[in-house]
Design a protein around this motif. Structure first.
Motif, mmCIF file in Angstrom:
data_model
loop_
_atom_site.group_PDB
_atom_site.id
_atom_site.type_symbol
_atom_site.label_atom_id
_atom_site.label_comp_id
_atom_site.label_asym_id
_atom_site.label_seq_id
_atom_site.Cartn_x
_atom_site.Cartn_y
_atom_site.Cartn_z
ATOM 1 N N TRP A 186 0.821 -1.218 0.000
ATOM 2 C CA TRP A 186 0.000 0.000 0.000
ATOM 3 C C TRP A 186 0.849 1.260 0.000
ATOM 4 C CZ3 TRP A 186 -3.387 -2.152 4.471
ATOM 5 C CH2 TRP A 186 -4.288 -3.089 3.955
ATOM 6 N N LEU A 187 2.122 1.137 0.388
ATOM 7 C CA LEU A 187 2.989 2.316 0.410
ATOM 8 C C LEU A 187 3.438 2.649 -1.009
ATOM 9 C CD1 LEU A 187 5.319 1.465 3.433
ATOM 10 C CD2 LEU A 187 3.522 3.205 3.377
ATOM 11 N N PRO A 188 3.660 3.942 -1.277
ATOM 12 C CA PRO A 188 4.260 4.291 -2.573
ATOM 13 C C PRO A 188 5.638 3.628 -2.677
ATOM 14 C CG PRO A 188 3.487 6.255 -1.413
ATOM 15 C CD PRO A 188 3.362 5.104 -0.459
ATOM 16 N N ALA A 189 6.062 3.333 -3.891
ATOM 17 C CA ALA A 189 7.320 2.597 -4.110
ATOM 18 C C ALA A 189 8.492 3.236 -3.386
ATOM 19 C CB ALA A 189 7.606 2.478 -5.600
ATOM 20 N N GLU A 190 8.617 4.580 -3.446
ATOM 21 C CA GLU A 190 9.760 5.244 -2.803
ATOM 22 C C GLU A 190 9.687 5.139 -1.276
ATOM 23 O OE1 GLU A 190 6.519 8.256 -3.473
ATOM 24 O OE2 GLU A 190 7.514 6.779 -4.735
ATOM 25 N N ALA A 191 8.492 5.007 -0.716
ATOM 26 C CA ALA A 191 8.354 4.888 0.737
ATOM 27 C C ALA A 191 8.668 3.477 1.218
ATOM 28 C CB ALA A 191 6.949 5.300 1.173
ATOM 29 N N ARG A 192 8.496 2.479 0.346
ATOM 30 C CA ARG A 192 8.792 1.099 0.744
ATOM 31 C C ARG A 192 10.249 0.942 1.132
ATOM 32 N NH1 ARG A 192 6.214 -1.317 -4.260
ATOM 33 N NH2 ARG A 192 4.135 -0.491 -3.919
ATOM 34 N N PHE A 193 11.143 1.504 0.325
ATOM 35 C CA PHE A 193 12.572 1.421 0.633
ATOM 36 C C PHE A 193 12.863 2.104 1.964
ATOM 37 C CE2 PHE A 193 16.767 3.371 0.602
ATOM 38 C CZ PHE A 193 17.559 2.252 0.455
ATOM 39 N N GLU A 194 12.292 3.285 2.172
ATOM 40 C CA GLU A 194 12.497 4.018 3.427
ATOM 41 C C GLU A 194 11.963 3.215 4.614
ATOM 42 O OE1 GLU A 194 11.173 8.236 5.513
ATOM 43 O OE2 GLU A 194 10.658 7.871 3.417
ATOM 44 N N CYS A 195 10.805 2.602 4.453
ATOM 45 C CA CYS A 195 10.206 1.795 5.519
ATOM 46 C C CYS A 195 11.090 0.607 5.872
ATOM 47 C CB CYS A 195 8.819 1.317 5.080
ATOM 48 S SG CYS A 195 8.037 0.148 6.205
ATOM 49 N N VAL A 196 11.494 -0.156 4.858
ATOM 50 C CA VAL A 196 12.331 -1.335 5.091
ATOM 51 C C VAL A 196 13.635 -0.933 5.760
ATOM 52 C CG1 VAL A 196 13.688 -3.125 3.928
ATOM 53 C CG2 VAL A 196 11.317 -2.729 3.265
ATOM 54 N N SER A 197 14.251 0.130 5.270
ATOM 55 C CA SER A 197 15.518 0.597 5.831
ATOM 56 C C SER A 197 15.356 1.003 7.297
ATOM 57 C CB SER A 197 16.033 1.768 4.998
ATOM 58 O OG SER A 197 17.227 2.255 5.532
ATOM 59 N N GLU A 198 14.321 1.787 7.579
ATOM 60 C CA GLU A 198 14.100 2.246 8.954
ATOM 61 C C GLU A 198 13.806 1.074 9.887
ATOM 62 O OE1 GLU A 198 10.948 5.003 11.413
ATOM 63 O OE2 GLU A 198 11.372 5.539 9.342
ATOM 64 N N LEU A 199 12.957 0.154 9.449
ATOM 65 C CA LEU A 199 12.637 -0.992 10.300
ATOM 66 C C LEU A 199 13.860 -1.865 10.553
ATOM 67 C CD1 LEU A 199 9.122 -2.023 8.938
ATOM 68 C CD2 LEU A 199 9.657 -0.840 11.088
ATOM 69 N N LEU A 200 14.657 -2.100 9.513
ATOM 70 C CA LEU A 200 15.877 -2.896 9.694
ATOM 71 C C LEU A 200 16.839 -2.214 10.660
ATOM 72 C CD1 LEU A 200 16.606 -4.140 6.075
ATOM 73 C CD2 LEU A 200 16.043 -5.550 8.055
ATOM 74 N N ASN A 201 17.001 -0.901 10.517
ATOM 75 C CA ASN A 201 17.903 -0.173 11.411
ATOM 76 C C ASN A 201 17.432 -0.253 12.861
ATOM 77 O OD1 ASN A 201 19.579 0.539 9.304
ATOM 78 N ND2 ASN A 201 18.622 2.525 8.989
ATOM 79 N N HIS A 202 16.133 -0.083 13.084
ATOM 80 C CA HIS A 202 15.602 -0.180 14.449
ATOM 81 C C HIS A 202 15.742 -1.603 14.991
ATOM 82 C CE1 HIS A 202 14.067 3.798 15.176
ATOM 83 N NE2 HIS A 202 13.337 3.791 14.073
ATOM 84 N N LEU A 203 15.515 -2.588 14.133
ATOM 85 C CA LEU A 203 15.624 -3.976 14.567
ATOM 86 C C LEU A 203 17.058 -4.312 14.959
ATOM 87 C CD1 LEU A 203 14.022 -6.589 14.950
ATOM 88 C CD2 LEU A 203 14.537 -7.155 12.565
ATOM 89 N N LEU A 204 18.017 -3.878 14.165
ATOM 90 C CA LEU A 204 19.427 -4.137 14.463
ATOM 91 C C LEU A 204 19.854 -3.412 15.740
ATOM 92 C CD1 LEU A 204 22.009 -5.509 13.650
ATOM 93 C CD2 LEU A 204 22.533 -3.554 12.194
ATOM 94 N N ALA A 205 19.456 -2.152 15.884
ATOM 95 C CA ALA A 205 19.784 -1.403 17.105
ATOM 96 C C ALA A 205 19.146 -2.071 18.321
ATOM 97 C CB ALA A 205 19.321 0.045 16.974
ATOM 98 N N GLY A 206 17.919 -2.540 18.167
ATOM 99 C CA GLY A 206 17.246 -3.221 19.272
ATOM 100 C C GLY A 206 17.926 -4.518 19.655
ATOM 101 N N ALA A 207 18.402 -5.245 18.655
ATOM 102 C CA ALA A 207 19.102 -6.496 18.945
ATOM 103 C C ALA A 207 20.386 -6.241 19.716
ATOM 104 C CB ALA A 207 19.398 -7.243 17.652
#
Length: 152
Positions: free
Chosen positions: A83-104
């Motif tokens: 449902w996200l615009p294509a350019e927002a998908r990359f930003e979403c994935v990147s942000e979630l991965l960064n938060h997940l790695l920092a959380g780990a």
């Protein structure tokens, strides 16, 4: 892993009912006026944290090497990404991965959970084209009043 649920008062009044349950389950203590608590043996907690750390690091390495594969993996698990615009998908994935790695690394997963909720809400807005259009503006401000800043 199974969980068992007890009222918080059971821990206070009858510990002998709660602690034996920890042998083969994690325990959720339900509280009336506050967030529930979880009790688990440290061995299970450490195993979960180690597994999460390994999984998040591995996913992060894959994402750095092949962003489209990481997006594909996330899209498989989070179908609302479409449902996200294509350019927002990359930003979403990147942000979630960064938060997940920092959380780990730190054990602090609330920023990840918050970002996941925010991105899910954003995707839900985009799923309704009329709502997305209205939220982009322009906004009718004819009935608005100016509000001063703090302390003004």
């Amino acid at each position: 892993m199974t969980t068992r649920t007890f009222p918080f008062s059971t821990l206070i009044n009858k510990q002998t009912s709660v602690f034996p349950a920890l042998e083969d389950a994690d325990v959720i203590l339900e509280r009336r006026d506050a967030e529930n608590l979880v009790l688990m043996r440290s061995e299970r907690f450490n195993a979960m944290a180690d597994g999460l750390r390994l999984a998040s690091r591995s996913l992060s390495i894959i994402a750095r090497a092949n962003r489209s594969m990481a997006e594909e993996v996330f899209a498989e698990e989070l179908p609302w990404l479409t449902w996200l615009p294509a350019e927002a998908r990359f930003e979403c994935v990147s942000e979630l991965l960064n938060h997940l790695l920092a959380g780990a690394e730190t054990g602090l997963f609330l920023p990840f959970a918050r970002a996941l909720r925010e991105w899910t809400s954003t995707a839900e807005i985009y799923s309704d084209p009329e709502l997305a259009r209205r939220l982009r503006g322009p906004f009718d401000t004819s009935d608005s009043i100016e509000v001063g800043g703090p302390g003004e």
